[in-house]
Every structure is written in structure tokens, then in C-alpha cells.
Design a protein around this motif. Structure first.
Motif, PDB file in Angstrom:
ATOM      1  N   UNK A 133       7.993  -3.954   6.185  1.00 51.00           N
ATOM      2  CA  UNK A 133       7.971  -3.060   5.037  1.00 51.00           C
ATOM      3  C   UNK A 133       8.708  -3.708   3.877  1.00 51.00           C
ATOM      4  N   UNK A 134       8.288  -3.403   2.662  1.00 55.76           N
ATOM      5  CA  UNK A 134       8.971  -3.916   1.473  1.00 55.76           C
ATOM      6  C   UNK A 134       8.618  -3.044   0.288  1.00 55.76           C
ATOM      7  N   UNK A 135       9.340  -3.237  -0.814  1.00 56.77           N
ATOM      8  CA  UNK A 135       9.067  -2.464  -2.020  1.00 56.77           C
ATOM      9  C   UNK A 135       7.690  -2.792  -2.568  1.00 56.77           C
ATOM     10  N   UNK A 136       7.304  -4.066  -2.499  1.00 52.70           N
ATOM     11  CA  UNK A 136       5.982  -4.525  -2.938  1.00 52.70           C
ATOM     12  C   UNK A 136       5.417  -5.388  -1.831  1.00 52.70           C
ATOM     13  N   UNK A 137       4.245  -5.035  -1.344  1.00 57.45           N
ATOM     14  CA  UNK A 137       3.634  -5.750  -0.225  1.00 57.45           C
ATOM     15  C   UNK A 137       3.363  -7.204  -0.615  1.00 57.45           C
ATOM     16  N   UNK A 138       3.931  -8.165   0.113  1.00 56.58           N
ATOM     17  CA  UNK A 138       3.721  -9.567  -0.244  1.00 56.58           C
ATOM     18  C   UNK A 138       2.340 -10.093   0.142  1.00 56.58           C
ATOM     19  N   UNK A 139       1.609  -9.345   0.967  1.00 61.45           N
ATOM     20  CA  UNK A 139       0.323  -9.813   1.465  1.00 61.45           C
ATOM     21  C   UNK A 139      -0.864  -9.326   0.649  1.00 61.45           C
ATOM     22  N   UNK A 140      -0.599  -8.640  -0.443  1.00 57.82           N
ATOM     23  CA  UNK A 140      -1.696  -8.199  -1.295  1.00 57.82           C
ATOM     24  C   UNK A 140      -1.225  -8.169  -2.748  1.00 57.82           C
ATOM     25  N   UNK A 141      -2.136  -8.189  -3.701  1.00 59.68           N
ATOM     26  CA  UNK A 141      -1.738  -8.135  -5.114  1.00 59.68           C
ATOM     27  C   UNK A 141      -1.053  -6.811  -5.425  1.00 59.68           C
ATOM     28  N   UNK A 142      -0.151  -6.804  -6.393  1.00 58.20           N
ATOM     29  CA  UNK A 142       0.463  -5.537  -6.812  1.00 58.20           C
ATOM     30  C   UNK A 142      -0.613  -4.566  -7.281  1.00 58.20           C
ATOM     31  N   UNK A 143      -0.411  -3.312  -6.968  1.00 60.26           N
ATOM     32  CA  UNK A 143      -1.450  -2.322  -7.243  1.00 60.26           C
ATOM     33  C   UNK A 143      -0.958  -1.243  -8.188  1.00 60.26           C
ATOM     34  N   UNK A 144      -1.872  -0.765  -9.000  1.00 59.17           N
ATOM     35  CA  UNK A 144      -1.610   0.379  -9.861  1.00 59.17           C
ATOM     36  C   UNK A 144      -2.122   1.618  -9.133  1.00 59.17           C
ATOM     37  N   UNK A 145      -1.218   2.459  -8.662  1.00 57.69           N
ATOM     38  CA  UNK A 145      -1.606   3.656  -7.925  1.00 57.69           C
ATOM     39  C   UNK A 145      -1.907   4.780  -8.905  1.00 57.69           C
ATOM     40  N   UNK A 146      -3.164   4.848  -9.309  1.00 51.15           N
ATOM     41  CA  UNK A 146      -3.574   5.898 -10.238  1.00 51.15           C
ATOM     42  C   UNK A 146      -3.459   7.265  -9.582  1.00 51.15           C
ATOM     43  N   UNK A 147      -3.883   7.320  -8.343  1.00 54.61           N
ATOM     44  CA  UNK A 147      -3.750   8.556  -7.562  1.00 54.61           C
ATOM     45  C   UNK A 147      -3.193   8.191  -6.195  1.00 54.61           C
ATOM     46  N   UNK A 148      -1.883   8.275  -6.019  1.00 57.06           N
ATOM     47  CA  UNK A 148      -1.288   7.925  -4.730  1.00 57.06           C
ATOM     48  C   UNK A 148      -1.896   8.740  -3.599  1.00 57.06           C
ATOM     49  N   UNK A 149      -1.877   8.141  -2.430  1.00 51.25           N
ATOM     50  CA  UNK A 149      -2.455   8.748  -1.236  1.00 51.25           C
ATOM     51  C   UNK A 149      -2.010  10.200  -1.081  1.00 51.25           C
ATOM     52  N   UNK A 150      -2.914  11.168  -1.279  1.00 50.73           N
ATOM     53  CA  UNK A 150      -2.532  12.567  -1.080  1.00 50.73           C
ATOM     54  C   UNK A 150      -2.604  12.924   0.403  1.00 50.73           C
ATOM     55  N   UNK A 151      -1.823  13.881   0.817  1.00 46.55           N
ATOM     56  CA  UNK A 151      -1.900  14.335   2.196  1.00 46.55           C
ATOM     57  C   UNK A 151      -3.241  15.013   2.422  1.00 46.55           C
ATOM     58  N   UNK A 152      -3.860  14.694   3.545  1.00 45.80           N
ATOM     59  CA  UNK A 152      -5.209  15.167   3.814  1.00 45.80           C
ATOM     60  C   UNK A 152      -5.306  16.692   3.802  1.00 45.80           C
ATOM     61  N   UNK A 153      -4.258  17.364   4.294  1.00 50.75           N
ATOM     62  CA  UNK A 153      -4.300  18.813   4.365  1.00 50.75           C
ATOM     63  C   UNK A 153      -4.366  19.464   2.987  1.00 50.75           C
TER      64      UNK A 153
END
Length: 1113
Positions: free
Chosen positions: A145-165
Motif C-alpha cells: 500500500x502507498x499514498x500513490x500506487x507506484x505500479x500505475x500512472x497517477x489518476x484523477x479520481x473524478x468519481x471515487x469508488x462509491x459503495x455498491x449499496x
């Protein structure tokens, strides 16, 4: 910490156990070794150890002595137990700190190459913990885990993962972009984001949108039927959406953002199909095409749609009806005498090849190629590129054949005729019925190769068509439908394709995104989402990906590239700004209820008395209900997706009542597998932060098929961290250590959370799942795992009387040395890397029911040795190098309370409970998005790199004014003057006008998607020019084009298109393969025509139609 607080888990040989009144094996261990024969001492130690199990080497008939298995079948097995594979070494018996240890709070000693496992609690005030060996490597390694994932490009979270419920009834399903907006269709309408608000802070809870608190500001429509597809028309400034109710709706792009929850209104809408609108496209001539079930393809001409724009206010109510009845049914046009030339499979995709003015319609197994201008069918072919000749017999044709056959029997006698016809009809009807069934099943893909199903389609700038398949392969086609080449970069199913410049973006079922060049070479790939990537769109310098769980992320169009490293470094340095920390308590309880039902008082003692300040309660029960018939029926029900029982429901209701369910707590998930049950409750005020609850089950009993042994699990997101709880019941018997170890290994490796639990199923939610790295168990991806249950590990090397004697004297430190589970964990054979708090309660098994006190241990003939069968273990994010709660170690746990309720006597096991204090570090996505924008705007290096993407190659055109005379064909030459960059060009029409007889120009509004007028042919209308090379575009006037006006799919009126002089205002857009901006050049095209317009009604003689057709030829 003071050494006096250290509690050691091993009993040193020099420290004698408490003396008993009679000599026993435990007293022998107290004698100094120098006073005895070393060999005799060694043999004495081995007498009842796990080094040489008392289980026979060959057991032909095995009967489990536990009560649960007595209710099922007797099984015949052959077991070979050797000192090697059922061994706990002498060294481990003598010294407890080899391979595993118990350490005080605050200790930070590091792992010794996996041989010595040391751990500590993460917060002050917790119990000391024993940490198993074997963690930190392989599948037991703590997830990175890290603040910014080193294995992928930095991402702009326009809509962060909402809870499915929170998304029930409003899941996003498709996205599309204009130059200024991102539109999304969902299950209750549409919404859009303005790019000017891309880095805006979250809308918060004040707008009343649950699950959208951290999303960028957006506008949403009024509720509609689910939107399945979307196209964006920049010319008319309209968004068109196709819906599940069969309607097509339009929406104005310029919508004012209103406060409150009121949504914006739809414009034009009409019923397009009886079934859902699965796909839509606008052609290079501005026509709107739509596809639906059963191979249905309909067309609405731009002329029919445009009429509605000029209706008066009083006539507006007629607009929907006028458009609805003006369709052209292409399937009926290619059906002649009952023979249909196209497939009956659902039209899932429509693609407009504007460079060639062609349309691709695609199902799962076949393609149809159409002319965009004339709407003629050009070609039908399958996924292998083979041309298909379809013969689909209609009912009318069948009846005609039947009548023909009846004539052949007219000379027969009545009896012969009756018998003959009856036999013939029965045989023929059976054959036709079977053939029809096979045909219909084949069109649905039942007998086709499912791995070749088409799941996505896209057009690249070089004019190639790319499709993605369920087996993960990508197929490149030319514009004429010829299959050219296959590419395989990932075995996961392709879900969507998107192209920008010279790059192809691929979204997979696994959540992975790949970036390819036009030759099909892989440029980069990363895990973009934890669930399938179902849609992509390009806008404002980003490729936006929509995940099945509803999250939208933006990736730089230059990724992978040097911009990523700069952004990653800058974002990491800002972690202290957007990091947040929470603390909560989790109560976990386990109880083998032995098929009994507990009293309310027992539940209060076990759970109710300690639940006052906890946020999450997870309860695991074993032996809820047993018996051969019940277990067999449960196994059968599992095969058809059914679970649960009335007894299980009783337990959930009773525990819920104890926890004040509905007022204080809310039940969020449950799973029952035969005798095993796990249930979770969350405190009401914590509910907005807990969700995505999935369930799983792994049977381990009788050939890994029956649920008398095994595990049930729940997985949930808590403050965006993954928590897993697994309730296990492992193999019984003192000597079955290896079987228990194997059961755990099987559970850990195979537990898959890919099915919804009962609550989600009731809400109509399909669990998307969290995809782990290929080959890694899903449990290994969790930030916190809790294993609870009746593990069935016993005390070894001790007699029943000795164990009772030590229990009565509360000599638990010495008894723990005899604990099989601790020994196996110390050796790294089971629960690798897991932690357990120090327990000071007596063994919880086996008791006589309804008999209080420690004198209640089993006094039957079997006299089972007391044991700590019922346990609760966990693993958090701590590793050998990081132990403080942070974004690098987001979940840190300590054991506050770990005990058994010895006063509860309802079962032969005592209920056990554990309270954890959990620190959780998580990201405030709203603040992080704002920081992302600040970095992009202010960082000089990033600005410099972005300026490079604005570079547009210099081009030169041969002419900017074109006059078309008679049948002349004019050629426009476009020269790329750059010596290093490809130039991408696209031609479209921003408007047209007609010249009246008075010489005045009457300007017309642009057609849909800036389509060309029907009298003008531009080929190719788009393409790529290599450095220093030239492209030639043919511009031609098409004479005597016949237009037809359709009503309910039937042509009513026809006319030759306007014969007045005409003008078209073309725009040539040039950009590079990396830029999202373009340079425009205008080209004026005019044509003079002398003859007059002819218009005729459909009631005119057919001779006029024939004459018109001949004139055209």
C-alpha cells in the motif's frame, strides 16, 4: 517496557509445572535432565507429542468422534502419517521462540528470514500477541500500500469508488465526452460533469447524494429508464441516449446547475424499439442509427429529426410522434420472401466509419457492413471473417411449403391421406422445430465458441477496425471487413475499447487497462480498477475509465510517459494534506453451538454486554444444524445458488435483537453453508463508510463437497480498506493436524468473493468482486483478515487428568506449550503471519451441556482432553519494516479484549469473543483531486511536458475553394510539412446553404455530428499523414439522390434532392497523435445546378418512380 510485563508462551524445562498429588507425566518433565537417562528423557517427551502421532499408519475405517460427523456418512480412507509430515520438532517443544514468539506492546523486532516471526500491537493498551511464522512471503505477504500506487500512472479520481449499496438503482453504465463535458448514463437517467470543475472539491453530504460526497460537482437529470448507450452531437449541442424501455431521448448540453436535488429535463423522446436500445451511432451524413434485440436496426434521417426543431410551441406535442413514425427498418428491407440476410442476434454495437461512409453493426458472433448514405447492406460475415449467407425461413414460408406438400397427397385415399399426412407432418414439424431451436440457440451463441464473442469495437485513425473478444484477444480488421491480425496480451475478457491519436486503450474484465500502438504492440498496462472496466471516453487531455462499481478515473493521454513520474512524486509529497485517520472497535465472536439454540441471557453475556462502544460486530457459528439429510440437502441447494435455513435465520434474528438491530446496528451481510454461519452488523453512524459486502463459502467436508467442515466468509470495505472475515470449522480429532493444516490452506487459497450475499441479492445488486493479481488468493489482497471459528486444534502430549489439573490451577502458560495450533503456527505450517492475543481463559472444549464451572469438562467414557478449539486470529497491514498507521500501512490493529464466556452452558463449546481496536488511514479523494489540479496548473515541469502535447504539425492544403461542375470530381491535397510528427486530419461540414432563384443564400443549420449533405461525397473524410507525405481527398457531387419519407417504416413520399445551387462549408481539423487540441482550416465547396426540383406524392403512378430510378441509373 519492563521485563516483568513480558509474558512468554513457552515453558522452559527448568521451570517445573505445578506439582500434583500423584506422580504424572507432567512431574517427570520437572526433573533435571542430569538426574535421568537422556534417552529416557527424550522418549518421555516424545510419548504424546506430535512427532509420532498415535493415529494408525493404515486406517481402513475412520469414524469422526466429533458429534457433527456422527450425523453423516462413514467414509473409508487410507492415511499414511510419518514423523516427517506430521512433525513438531523437539527444538520447538523445548523452546517457544523459534519461528514464532509472543512479544510485548511496542516491540519492533524484525523478521529473521521468515524463520522468526515477531510482532507487536499497534496501539497502547492492547494485549501481547503471538505472531505465527511464515508471513511476509508468497501468498502470505502483506499487500503493498502507498499514498500513490507506484505500479500505475497517477489518476484523477473524478468519481471515487462509491459503495455498491449506495448505488442501487443508479449504477453508471456508459460514458462519453465532448470538448467541454463528460456525460454518463446510469440506471435512473443521465448526468454530466463540466471539465472546468474537474478538480473541484467534493459536493459533500449537503446535496443529499449518498455515495457522491467526494465526487466532483455534476448535474443530473430527472429519473428515467436505465440509459444503455450514449452519443454526443456537438453540432446540435445535444446528447442522445438509448434506454432500456426502448426509447431514445435527447438532452441539451447547456444545462444550468440548479441547487437541490431537482434534475434537468429531457428534450425530444420517442419509442424506437420494442426491446431495449442497445446501441446508437450518428453517421457521417447525420442520420441516427439504433440497434436492439433480435437483429433490429432502425434509422432516423436527419431531415426527420431536424423538422422537430422548427415546430411551434403549439406543435411541440407532435414532435415525438412525428419522429417515432419516421424510422427506416433496415432488417425488413433486407428480408425478401421471408429470407433475412442479417443475423437475429442482438445488435450490441454500432460503429460509424466516417472515413469511408460505412456503418458496422455487430452482435456477439457476426457483423454486418452497411453504406451510410444509401443504407444498403454490403456484407455479412462472422467473427472469423467468413462471409455468411443466411437463410432464415419465416412462418409464412413454412406454411407455403406445407400447402405444397399437401398437394402431393391429394390422390390418396382418406385413410392413407390421413395416416400419411399425420406421419409426414409430425416428422416434418419435429425436424423444423429442432432446426429452428438450433438456429435460435446458435444466434444467441449457445453452440458458438464463447471465447470468440465480440465485446467491444473501435475505429483507429489509420482506418482500421479493432474488436475485443471474451478470451482477451484483439482483432484488427480493414475497412471492408477483412480480418487481418490477432493480438493476445491478456487472458481476461475485453470489455471496452477507446482510441486517441495513435494509441488504443483497452479495458478488461480484470480491471486492467492496456495501451497499444497502431501496430498492436503493448506500450503499457496497469490495474486501473478493482472491478471490470466497462466504458471509456477521451476528453480534456484524459482518458476516462468507468468501472463496474461506478468509479470514474482520468488518466493522462500521454500515459505511460515521463509525466507520470513527476505527478507521482509531487502527489506523494502532498500525502500529509489528503491523508485522514479513523479509529474504530470491532467485536468478533465465535461459537460452536452444537445444534442447540441459545437463551437470550447467554447472548447478552456473550455479545450484548460488550457491544456498547463497538462499530462492527461479526459473529461466526458452527454446527448450527447438522444431520445427514440436512447436509445433503444443503449441498444440493448450493448447486443452484440457494443457501440458508430456518435455524440460521433464527440465530440471525436473535443476535440482531440482542444488538438492537434496526435502531443501533444494521445487518450488512451474511452467509450460511450448511452448518456454518457468519453474520455482520454495523453501527448506524458508521454505515455510510462500510459497504461492498460480498460473501463466500468453501466446503471442506467429505471430498471438499459438504459444509459440515469448511468456511464461510464476508468481505467489506471500511473507509475504503478491505476487511475479510472467515468463519472456519476444520477437521476434528487429536491426530488430524495435517488435515486441519490442509483445510486452512485450501480455504485461504480458494475462498472467492464472487457471489452476492442475501442482502445484495434482495436489492438486485450483482457483486462485482475485487480482482487480485493473477494466481494470488483474494484473501491475500485484504488489508485486514480475521479468522474465527472452531479450528479443532487440541492439546498434545498430555492426559485428560493432567489437563484438568492444570486448568484447575489456571496454569495456562504451560498448557499453551501443548497447544497444537501454537506449535503449527510457530513452525509456519498454518495461519502464516497471523496474530493472536494472549488468552488467559480456560480451554473451551469439551463441556457437558448445562453444567456450570470448570468441573463441567467431558466426563463421559471418551473423556476428551480439554482444548482451545475455538480461536480468533487476525492479520493487518503491518510488516517487518512498517508498523505505524499511515497510507503505507493503512490498517493497524491491537487486541483489547480476548476471552471466553465460561458461564454460558448451552453447548459443549464455550463462546469466545475478541475486541479489536483498529486504526485506519485513508485518502480524502476530494482533497487529493484538488491537490492534483494544483500540481498540474503550477508545476513548471508538468506544464512544459503538457505544452509538447499541444504541438500540431504544420500542413498545407492545395485549395480552399472548390467549385463542382457537372460530374467533375475534385481532389483536395493535404501536405504534412512536419518531418517528425504524424498529422491526423478530419473533415466535417459546419453548415450548408442553398442559392435561390433570386440569388439569395439560405443558410441551413449543421447536420447531426457535423455530417455532410447528401449531395456531397468526401472520401476519405479522416486519416493519418506521415511526416513529409501527402494525402488526397476526393470531393464529389452526387446527382439525383432520391430521398424518401417514411411513416411506420413504409415509404410514403419521395423526391429528388434540391436542384438549386448549393454550398457546403467544410472544416479541416489537424492535430498530432498526442494532442487533444487542433488547428482548423475552412474550405468552401459550391455546386451549380440548372434543373428544377421535382416533388411527387406516393399516390403518383409507379411510372414516375420507375422513371426516376432509370434516370439515376
Amino acid at each position: 517496557m519492563d521485563d516483568n510485563k513480558m509474558i512468554r508462551d513457552n515453558a522452559d524445562a527448568s521451570v517445573p509445572p505445578p506439582r500434583r498429588k500423584i506422580q504424572s507425566y507432567s512431574q517427570q518433565l520437572a526433573f533435571p535432565i542430569s538426574h535421568r537417562d537422556p534417552n529416557r528423557a527424550h522418549n518421555a517427551r516424545r510419548k504424546h507429542s506430535l512427532e509420532e502421532a498415535r493415529m494408525p499408519k493404515n486406517t481402513d475405517l475412520f469414524v469422526d468422534d466429533d458429534v457433527d460427523d456422527q450425523h453423516f456418512f462413514i467414509t473409508t480412507t487410507t492415511t499414511t502419517t510419518t514423523a516427517k509430515n506430521n512433525n513438531i520438532s523437539n527444538n520447538n517443544n523445548k523452546k517457544d521462540n523459534v519461528g514464532g514468539a509472543l512479544v510485548p506492546i511496542g516491540s519492533s523486532r524484525r523478521h529473521d528470514q521468515g524463520q522468526r516471526s515477531i510482532g507487536s500491537t499497534g496501539t497502547e493498551g492492547g494485549l501481547e500477541e503471538f505472531v505465527a511464522s511464515g508471513g511476509g512471503k508468497g501468498i502470505f505477504k502483506v499487500p503493498y500500500r502507498s499514498a500513490v500506487d507506484p505500479d500505475r500512472p497517477p489518476t484523477l479520481d473524478l468519481r471515487p469508488h462509491p459503495l455498491r449499496e449506495t448505488q442501487v438503482g443508479c449504477f453508471l453504465r456508459v460514458v462519453g465526452c465532448t470538448d467541454a463535458q463528460l456525460w454518463a448514463g446510469h440506471e435512473a437517467g443521465v448526468r454530466f460533469w463540466n471539465f472546468r470543475d474537474l478538480y473541484g472539491v467534493g459536493i459533500g453530504a449537503s446535496k443529499g447524494k449518498e455515495g457522491e460526497e467526494n465526487a466532483a460537482p455534476f448535474s443530473e437529470s430527472d429519473a428515467t429508464s436505465p440509459a444503455l448507450c450514449i452519443i454526443l452531437d456537438g453540432a446540435s449541442r445535444l446528447a442522445w441516449t438509448g434506454h432500456k424501455d426502448g426509447k431514445i431521448r435527447s438532452w441539451k448540453m447547456e444545462q444550468s446547475v440548479r441547487d437541490g436535488t431537482a434534475g434537468f429535463k429531457e428534450g425530444l423522446n420517442w419509442r424506437a424499439h420494442r426491446g431495449p436500445v442497445l446501441s446508437m451511432i450518428m453517421t457521417s451524413y447525420g442520420d441516427l442509427w439504433s440497434g436492439s434485440e433480435g437483429g433490429s436496426v432502425k434509422v432516423w434521417s436527419w431531415e426527420a429529426i431536424e423538422k422537430t426543431f422548427f415546430l411551434s410551441t403549439d406543435e411541440k406535442h407532435m414532435a415525438s410522434l412525428l419522429v417515432e413514425r419516421s424510422f427506416v427498418d433496415l432488417k425488413s428491407q433486407v428480408t425478401v420472401n421471408g429470407v433475412c440476410s442479417i443475423s437475429n442476434s442482438d445488435v450490441k454495437f454500432l460503429l460509424s466509419d466516417n472515413s469511408r461512409a460505412k456503418i458496422w453493426s455487430a452482435g456477439s458472433q457476426s457483423f454486418s457492413l452497411w453504406d451510410a448514405r444509401s443504407r444498403e447492406l454490403l456484407k455479412v460475415f462472422n467473427v472469423d471473417g467468413q462471409i455468411e449467407n443466411r437463410v432464415d425461413l419465416s412462418t409464412a414460408q413454412d406454411s407455403g411449403i406445407e400447402d405444397e406438400m399437401k398437394v402431393k397427397f391429394v390422390s390418396s385415399s382418406k385413410k392413407e391421406k390421413s395416416q400419411g399426412l399425420s406421419f409426414f407432418q409430425r416428422s416434418r414439424n419435429a425436424l423444423l422445430g429442432a432446426a429452428d431451436a438450433v438456429r435460435r440457440a446458435a444466434t444467441k451463441g449457445a453452440f458458438a465458441d464463447d471465447n470468440k464473442k465480440t465485446e467491444a469495437i473501435a475505429l483507429t485513425v489509420d482506418g482500421m477496425i479493432w474488436t475485443g473478444c471474451t478470451n482477451g484477444s484483439l482483432v484488427r480488421w480493414d475497412g471492408n471487413g477483412n480480418r487481418l491480425q490477432d493480438f493476445n496480451h491478456l487472458s481476461s475478457a475485453v470489455q471496452c475499447l477507446c482510441t486517441f491519436g495513435s494509441r488504443i486503450w483497452v479495458g478488461y474484465m480484470s480491471g486492467t487497462v492496456h495501451v497499444l500502438n497502431l501496430e498492436g504492440n503493448l506500450l503499457g498496462g496497469w490495474n486501473a480498477h478493482s472491478s471490470p472496466v466497462i466504458s471509456m471516453a477521451v476528453g480534456d487531455g484524459y482518458v476516462f475509465t468507468l468501472a463496474n462499481q461506478g468509479g470514474i478515473r482520468g488518466w493522462s493521454i500521454t500515459s505511460p510517459g515521463p509525466l507520470d513520474n513527476i505527478l507521482r512524486t509531487e502527489l506523494s509529497s502532498k500525502a500529509h494534506v489528503y491523508a485522514k485517520q479513523e479509529n474504530l472497535k470491532v467485536l468478533v465472536g465465535t461459537w460452536n453451538v452444537g445444534q442447540e439454540k441459545a437463551s437470550h441471557d447467554s447472548l447478552i453475556v456473550w455479545l450484548g454486554s460488550v457491544a456498547s462502544d463497538v462499530g462492527i460486530v461479526v459473529v461466526g457459528l458452527q454446527e448450527v444444524e447438522m444431520g445427514a439429510g440436512f447436509l445433503a440437502m444443503s449441498a444440493a441447494r448450493e448447486t443452484v445458488g440457494l443457501e440458508g435455513s430456518s435455524v440460521g435465520q433464527w440465530w440471525m434474528d436473535m443476535i440482531g435483537k440482542t444488538l438492537d438491530e434496526g435502531t443501533t446496528f444494521e445487518r450488512v451481510g451474511s452467509r450460511q453453508l450448511a452448518a456454518l454461519l457468519i453474520v455482520a452488523w454495523v453501527r448506524k453512524n458508521l454505515r455510510p463508510h462500510v459497504g461492498d459486502v460480498d460473501a463466500a463459502a468453501v466446503p471442506c467436508g467429505f471430498g471438499r463437497a459438504i459444509g459440515n467442515k469448511g468456511a464461510v466468509g464476508l468481505r467489506m470495505r471500511v473507509y475504503d480498506r478491505i476487511f475479510c472475515f472467515s468463519n472456519c470449522h476444520l477437521a476434528a480429532h487429536l491426530e488430524a493436524v495435517n488435515r486441519r493444516n490442509a483445510d486452512f490452506d485450501h480455504i485461504y487459497r480458494t475462498m472467492t468473493f464472487n457471489r452476492p450475499n442475501l442482502l445484495n441479492a434482495a436489492a438486485g445488486i450483482i457483486a462485482a468482486g475485487i480482482h487480485s493479481e493473477e494466481g494470488k488468493p483474494e484473501l491475500s489482497e485484504a488489508d485486514m483478515i480475521v479468522f474465527l471459528g472452531d479450528f479443532n486444534y487440541r492439546l498434545y502430549g498430555i492426559t485428560y487428568e493432567e489437563a484438568k489439573d492444570f486448568v484447575s490451577q489456571r496454569c495456562f502458560d504451560w498448557l499453551r506449550v501443548k497447544d497444537q495450533l501454537r506449535a503449527e503456527m510457530r513452525a509456519g505450517k498454518v495461519f502464516q503471519g497471523m496474530r493472536e492475543g494472549v488468552f488467559t481463559f480456560p480451554p473451551t472444549y469439551k463441556f457437558q451441556r448445562n453444567q456450570a464451572g470448570l468441573g463441567g469438562y467431558d466426563s463421559s467414557e471418551k473423556k476428551r482432553i480439554p482444548a482451545w478449539c475455538d480461536r480468533i486470529l487476525y492479520r493487518d497491514n503491518r510488516s517487518g519494516t512498517v508498523s505505524k498507521c499511515s497510507l503505507e500501512c493503512p490498517v493497524v490493529t491491537s487486541v483489547l479484549h480476548y476471552d471466553a464466556c465460561m458461564e454460558v452452558t448451552d453447548s459443549d463449546h464455550k463462546p469466545v469473543r475478541c475486541i479489536y481496536s483498529v486504526e485506519i488511514a485513508h485518502i480524502d479523494e476530494s482533497i487529493k483531486r484538488h491537490e492534483f489540479g494544483e500540481i498540474v496548473r503550477s508545476n513548471e515541469k508538468i506544464r512544459s511536458l503538457l505544452e509538447e502535447t499541444y504541438y500540431i504539425p504544420e500542413t498545407r492544403i492545395s485549395v480552399d475553394k472548390i467549385v463542382l461542375l457537372n460530374h467533375d470530381k475534385c481532389f483536395l491535397q493535404i501536405m504534412n510539412k512536419s518531418d517528425k510528427e504524424n498529422a491526423l486530419f478530419e473533415l466535417f461540414c459546419e453548415g450548408q446553404s442553398t442559392i435561390g432563384e433570386d440569388g439569395e443564400a439560405y443558410k441551413q443549420r449543421p447536420r447531426g455530428c457535423f455530417g455532410f449533405p447528401r449531395w456531397l461525397e468526401v472520401t476519405p473524410a479522416a486519416g493519418m499523414i506521415k511526416p513529409g507525405q501527402m494525402a488526397e481527398v476526393s470531393i464529389n457531387h452526387l446527382e439525383f439522390h432520391t430521398l424518401e419519407e417514411f411513416v411506420d417504416g413504409i415509404p410514403q413520399n419521395w423526391w429528388s434532392e434540391d436542384t438549386l445551387d448549393k454550398e457546403a462549408f467544410l472544416v479541416l481539423c489537424i492535430r498530432s497523435s498526442r494532442s487533444h487540441t487542433s488547428r482548423s482550416q475552412h474550405i468552401h465547396v459550391s455546386h451549380s445546378f440548372a434543373s428544377k426540383s421535382i416533388r411527387a406524392s406516393s399516390r403518383c403512378s409507379s411510372a414516375k418512380r420507375t422513371q426516376g430510378t432509370r434516370s439515376k441509373s
